[in-house]
Design a protein around this motif. Structure first.
Motif, mmCIF file in Angstrom:
data_model
loop_
_atom_site.group_PDB
_atom_site.id
_atom_site.type_symbol
_atom_site.label_atom_id
_atom_site.label_comp_id
_atom_site.label_asym_id
_atom_site.label_seq_id
_atom_site.Cartn_x
_atom_site.Cartn_y
_atom_site.Cartn_z
ATOM 1 N N GLU A 1 0.829 -1.203 0.000
ATOM 2 C CA GLU A 1 0.000 0.000 0.000
ATOM 3 C C GLU A 1 0.865 1.255 0.000
ATOM 4 O O GLU A 1 1.990 1.253 0.513
ATOM 5 C CB GLU A 1 -0.908 0.056 1.234
ATOM 6 N N SER A 2 0.299 2.310 -0.529
ATOM 7 C CA SER A 2 0.934 3.622 -0.469
ATOM 8 C C SER A 2 -0.139 4.689 -0.581
ATOM 9 O O SER A 2 -1.289 4.387 -0.949
ATOM 10 C CB SER A 2 1.969 3.789 -1.587
ATOM 11 N N GLY A 3 0.231 5.925 -0.251
ATOM 12 C CA GLY A 3 -0.682 7.043 -0.441
ATOM 13 C C GLY A 3 -1.287 7.618 0.817
ATOM 14 O O GLY A 3 -2.011 8.613 0.757
ATOM 15 N N GLY A 4 -1.023 7.001 1.961
ATOM 16 C CA GLY A 4 -1.574 7.548 3.193
ATOM 17 C C GLY A 4 -0.866 8.825 3.604
ATOM 18 O O GLY A 4 0.120 9.234 2.994
ATOM 19 N N GLY A 5 -1.399 9.472 4.624
ATOM 20 C CA GLY A 5 -0.786 10.698 5.109
ATOM 21 C C GLY A 5 -1.750 11.513 5.930
ATOM 22 O O GLY A 5 -2.828 11.038 6.311
ATOM 23 N N LEU A 6 -1.354 12.740 6.194
ATOM 24 C CA LEU A 6 -2.166 13.675 6.973
ATOM 25 C C LEU A 6 -2.915 14.599 6.018
ATOM 26 O O LEU A 6 -2.308 15.185 5.108
ATOM 27 C CB LEU A 6 -1.264 14.495 7.893
ATOM 28 N N VAL A 7 -4.211 14.733 6.242
ATOM 29 C CA VAL A 7 -5.028 15.582 5.388
ATOM 30 C C VAL A 7 -6.047 16.302 6.259
ATOM 31 O O VAL A 7 -6.489 15.761 7.290
ATOM 32 C CB VAL A 7 -5.711 14.752 4.276
ATOM 33 N N GLN A 8 -6.432 17.489 5.854
ATOM 34 C CA GLN A 8 -7.430 18.247 6.597
ATOM 35 C C GLN A 8 -8.840 17.729 6.293
ATOM 36 O O GLN A 8 -9.075 17.166 5.222
ATOM 37 C CB GLN A 8 -7.334 19.723 6.239
ATOM 38 N N PRO A 9 -9.751 17.920 7.217
ATOM 39 C CA PRO A 9 -11.153 17.547 6.929
ATOM 40 C C PRO A 9 -11.633 18.197 5.637
ATOM 41 O O PRO A 9 -11.347 19.368 5.372
ATOM 42 C CB PRO A 9 -11.900 18.090 8.149
ATOM 43 N N GLY A 10 -12.338 17.401 4.839
ATOM 44 C CA GLY A 10 -12.798 17.865 3.539
ATOM 45 C C GLY A 10 -11.829 17.599 2.410
ATOM 46 O O GLY A 10 -12.171 17.773 1.229
ATOM 47 N N GLY A 11 -10.618 17.184 2.751
ATOM 48 C CA GLY A 11 -9.605 16.918 1.746
ATOM 49 C C GLY A 11 -9.746 15.545 1.106
ATOM 50 O O GLY A 11 -10.680 14.796 1.386
ATOM 51 N N SER A 12 -8.776 15.242 0.229
ATOM 52 C CA SER A 12 -8.796 13.987 -0.531
ATOM 53 C C SER A 12 -7.444 13.299 -0.463
ATOM 54 O O SER A 12 -6.401 13.948 -0.310
ATOM 55 C CB SER A 12 -9.136 14.261 -2.001
ATOM 56 N N LEU A 13 -7.490 11.991 -0.593
ATOM 57 C CA LEU A 13 -6.289 11.168 -0.734
ATOM 58 C C LEU A 13 -6.619 10.022 -1.666
ATOM 59 O O LEU A 13 -7.782 9.600 -1.762
ATOM 60 C CB LEU A 13 -5.843 10.590 0.618
ATOM 61 N N ARG A 14 -5.597 9.506 -2.326
ATOM 62 C CA ARG A 14 -5.762 8.295 -3.104
ATOM 63 C C ARG A 14 -4.764 7.250 -2.625
ATOM 64 O O ARG A 14 -3.551 7.492 -2.651
ATOM 65 C CB ARG A 14 -5.570 8.528 -4.601
ATOM 66 N N LEU A 15 -5.296 6.126 -2.203
ATOM 67 C CA LEU A 15 -4.462 5.002 -1.778
ATOM 68 C C LEU A 15 -4.252 4.058 -2.952
ATOM 69 O O LEU A 15 -5.138 3.881 -3.789
ATOM 70 C CB LEU A 15 -5.117 4.249 -0.629
ATOM 71 N N SER A 16 -3.071 3.452 -2.970
ATOM 72 C CA SER A 16 -2.744 2.465 -3.991
ATOM 73 C C SER A 16 -2.349 1.156 -3.331
ATOM 74 O O SER A 16 -1.718 1.164 -2.270
ATOM 75 C CB SER A 16 -1.589 2.958 -4.871
ATOM 76 N N CYS A 17 -2.696 0.062 -3.982
ATOM 77 C CA CYS A 17 -2.294 -1.273 -3.520
ATOM 78 C C CYS A 17 -1.739 -2.025 -4.722
ATOM 79 O O CYS A 17 -2.500 -2.382 -5.633
ATOM 80 C CB CYS A 17 -3.466 -2.018 -2.927
#
Length: 117
Positions: A6-22
């Motif tokens: 897995e990759s793509g995690g992190g710290l984000v503010q409420p309302g934000g976006s992230l994309r995780l990869s596996c």
């Protein structure tokens, strides 16, 4: 031995976006299902989103905000997470299941997603 990274995690503010990869070490079509689970501190691991064949499923709390997708050429499954909330904070794990008379589950090591201002 199947490997899921897995990759793509992190710290984000409420309302934000992230994309995780596996990224899988073999063809994602070798598995009967592939999906994402998460585990928040003090809580049980829960299924977030899954591919079963060509069908997808989501836990109610993420419907309309998260989307699972895949790239067979890259042997990769993604989780696009939008409108993130603090309660989405958890370690997210990739899972692949193979049915060979019995169910065999493979897990990645997880990636931490923290939603905080």
């Amino acid at each position: 031995q199947v490997q899921l990274v897995e990759s793509g995690g992190g710290l984000v503010q409420p309302g934000g976006s992230l994309r995780l990869s596996c990224a899988a070490s073999e063809s994602i079509f070798e598995f009967s299902s592939m999906g994402w689970y998460r585990q928040a501190p003090g809580k049980q691991r829960e299924l977030v989103a899954v591919f079963v064949g060509d069908s997808t499923g989501y836990v109610d709390s993420v419907k309309g905000r998260f989307a699972i997708s895949r790239d067979s050429a890259e042997n990769t499954v993604y989780l696009q997470m939008n409108s993130l909330k603090p309660e989405d904070t958890a370690v997210y794990y990739c899972n692949a299941r193979r049915e060979l008379g019995q169910s065999l589950d493979y897990w990645g090591k997880g990636t931490l997603v923290t939603v905080s201002s």
